[in-house]
Design an enzyme around this catalytic site. Structure first.
Site, PDB file in Angstrom:
ATOM      1  N   GLY A   1      43.108 -57.251  30.111  1.00 25.71           N
ATOM      2  CA  GLY A   1      43.650 -58.134  30.823  1.00 25.71           C
ATOM      3  C   GLY A   1      43.243 -58.452  32.142  1.00 25.71           C
TER       4      GLY A   1
ATOM      5  N   GLY B   1      44.029 -54.286  23.373  1.00 26.37           N
ATOM      6  CA  GLY B   1      45.479 -54.905  24.085  1.00 26.37           C
ATOM      7  C   GLY B   1      45.689 -55.737  23.697  1.00 26.37           C
TER       8      GLY B   1
ATOM      9  N   GLY C   1      45.748 -61.184  23.473  1.00 23.21           N
ATOM     10  CA  GLY C   1      44.939 -60.411  22.526  1.00 23.21           C
ATOM     11  C   GLY C   1      45.881 -60.970  21.315  1.00 23.21           C
TER      12      GLY C   1
ATOM     13  N   HIS D   1      70.872 -84.681  18.848  1.00 25.21           N
ATOM     14  CA  HIS D   1      71.046 -83.931  17.986  1.00 25.21           C
ATOM     15  C   HIS D   1      69.852 -84.652  16.556  1.00 25.21           C
ATOM     16  CE1 HIS D   1      72.695 -81.595  14.488  1.00 25.21           C
ATOM     17  NE2 HIS D   1      72.539 -83.412  13.734  1.00 25.21           N
TER      18      HIS D   1
END
EC number: 1.8.1.4
Length: 475
Positions: free
Chosen positions: A263, A167, A172, A445
């Site tokens: 899963g 998976g 995974g 920034h």
């Protein structure tokens, strides 16, 4: 915990029936310990990347790690969070009832430890939040040592020289990041035709170039692990592969270990749902948009709700929490319908992947069905000052939107701290904020947040797209 805090703040008397340990999967066998391991893998990768360090003017001798120390870090973090949760629940006045809970009828639950007498209680409202367990396909034999699930892997009892991961989804991918950083070679086994099938295809392709190809990882796609036998009697783990479409024998692998990352399945057996005429669908409890449980006839079961993995709407811890808050609001007569398309998800690899809303193929399907146009905007981390300063400029941010209305349909990010960046987009979707409004937001920034700033500013809207946050956005 958040659900209980909200419930108590609304004046509700609250109790938890817990058959295992406080915190459930997320704290004890999921989010928390896995992030502890990933924190280690991230640092190991940085220390191992001689070129990266050299460009920063740094020199580090060969990095090493203590396996037990790494494992202890994960276990201790889970213990700390669990204790904090328990203490917080007690401080809130939440009753913690120990035992396995079973619904015996409308507004009635019994609970108790196995082998002991049970106690029946009545509650005005009941929430099912039993979570999930690792899904084990047929033909795979788990021994917990050489063939194991993420539950076992989080204990990090050993680091295999060669491990197959069945998976290539979130679980995974994250474990491939951990194991390769600690020195393992990894082989992915994926049943679908491409790696990372749940991700936006463009992001998945870039992720493969950054997270798979440069590392000690190879892979098989379009194949099933038809049979996996644990190592024993001096023999390695044996994996029999078959073609996912034709079911013909494809190959056989012999590795040191296999991690089953196919899963998770809902943990809903033994809840007594038959006592209230509720039939699960593939194990999931059927619910409506308010998380109210539906019976076999499609009718509401009064005062009964189901949240989280057990209902299958979105198998993420923070989705469960959001669903729970929505339920509490409804119990308190406050309308709250959760927009699941606004719930973000993240994969904590290095670099991270995050996403919210629709993938590009999903958006194109929706556009075709509903007769509207979509556009895609992209920005690169290579244009971001902060990413360049960190020497971590690999990455991409992608926006999928409607040029006629400015509606944000999806945002996908691969790059430094992607999991933190996605929430600006998530909140915009949740609040119905359009691109023509959010593009005027000011970002500090130099920060990574400017990746999203540039992304929204680069979107090209149709001339008629209005500038208003007050007009509703189509769902």
């Amino acid at each position: 915990m958040v659900i209980n805090r909200v419930a108590v703040s609304q004046g509700l008397k609250t109790a938890i029936i817990e058959g295992d340990v406080i915190g459930g999967t997320c704290v004890n066998r999921g989010c928390v310990p896995s992030k502890a391991l990933l924190a280690v893998s991230g640092r190991m990768r940085e220390l191992q990347d001689e070129h990266h360090l050299k460009t920063l003017g740094l020199q580090v001798s060969a990095p090493e790690y203590d396996r037990q120390g790494v494992a202890d870090h994960a276990n201790n973090l889970a213990l700390k969070i669990r204790n904090n949760l328990t203490n917080s629940l007690k401080a809130l006045g939440v009753d913690i009832l120990t035992g396995v809970g079973t619904i015996v009828g409308p507004q009635k639950v019994k609970y108790g430890k196995v082998g002991f007498s049970e106690t029946e209680i009545t509650a005005k409202d009941i929430i099912i939040a039993t979570g999930s367990v690792p899904f084990i396909p047929k033909g795979i034999e788990i021994d917990g040592k050489t063939v194991f699930t993420s539950d076992h892997a989080l204990k990090l009892e050993w680091v295999p020289e060669w491990i197959a991961i069945v998976g290539s989804g979130y679980i995974g991918l994250e474990f491939s990041d951990v194991y390769t950083a600690l020195g393992s070679e990894v082989t992915f086994i994926e049943a679908l035709d491409q790696l990372m099938p749940g991700f936006d295809p463009e992001i998945g392709k870039l992720a493969q170039r950054i997270l798979i190809n440069p590392r000690k990882i190879d892979y098989f796609t379009g194949v099933f692990a038809n049979k996996i036998t644990p190592a024993k009697d001096g023999k390695p783990v044996r994996i029999e592969l078959i073609d996912a479409k034709t079911k013909e024998a494809k190959d056989t692998l012999e590795v040191d270990a296999a991690l089953i990352a196919t899963g998770r399945a809902p943990f809903t057996k033994g809840l007594g749902l038959e006592n209230i005429n509720v039939v699960t669908q593939r194990g999931f409890v059927p619910v409506n948009e308010h998380m109210q449980v539906l019976d076999a006839n499609g009718d509401l079961v009064p005062n009964l709700y189901c949240i989280g993995d057990a209902n299958g709407k979105m198998m993420l811890a923070h989705a469960a929490s959001a669903q729970g808050i929505s339920v509490v609001e409804r119990v308190c007569r406050k309308e709250n319908v959760l927009n699941h398309l606004s719930i973000p998800a993240a994969c904590f690899t290095h670099p991270e992947i995050s996403m919210v809303g629709l993938t590009e193929p999903q958006a194109r399907d929706k556009a075709e069905q509903n007769g509207f146009e979509i556009r895609v905007a992209k920005t690169s981390f290579k244009a971001n000052t902060k990413a360049l300063a960190e020497n971590e400029a690999e990455g991409l941010a992608k926006l999928i939107y409607r040029p006629d209305t400015g509606e944000i349909l999806g945002v996908h990010i691969l790059g430094l701290h992607a999991a933190d960046l996605v929430h600006e987009a998530s909140n915009a979707i949740a609040l119905g904020t359009r691109i023509q409004d959010i593009k005027f937001a000011v970002h500090a920034h130099p920060t990574l947040s400017e990746v999203l700033d540039e992304l929204f500013k680069s979107a090209k809207l149709n001339t008629g797209a209005s500038h208003s946050v007050n007009e509703p956005v189509a769902a």
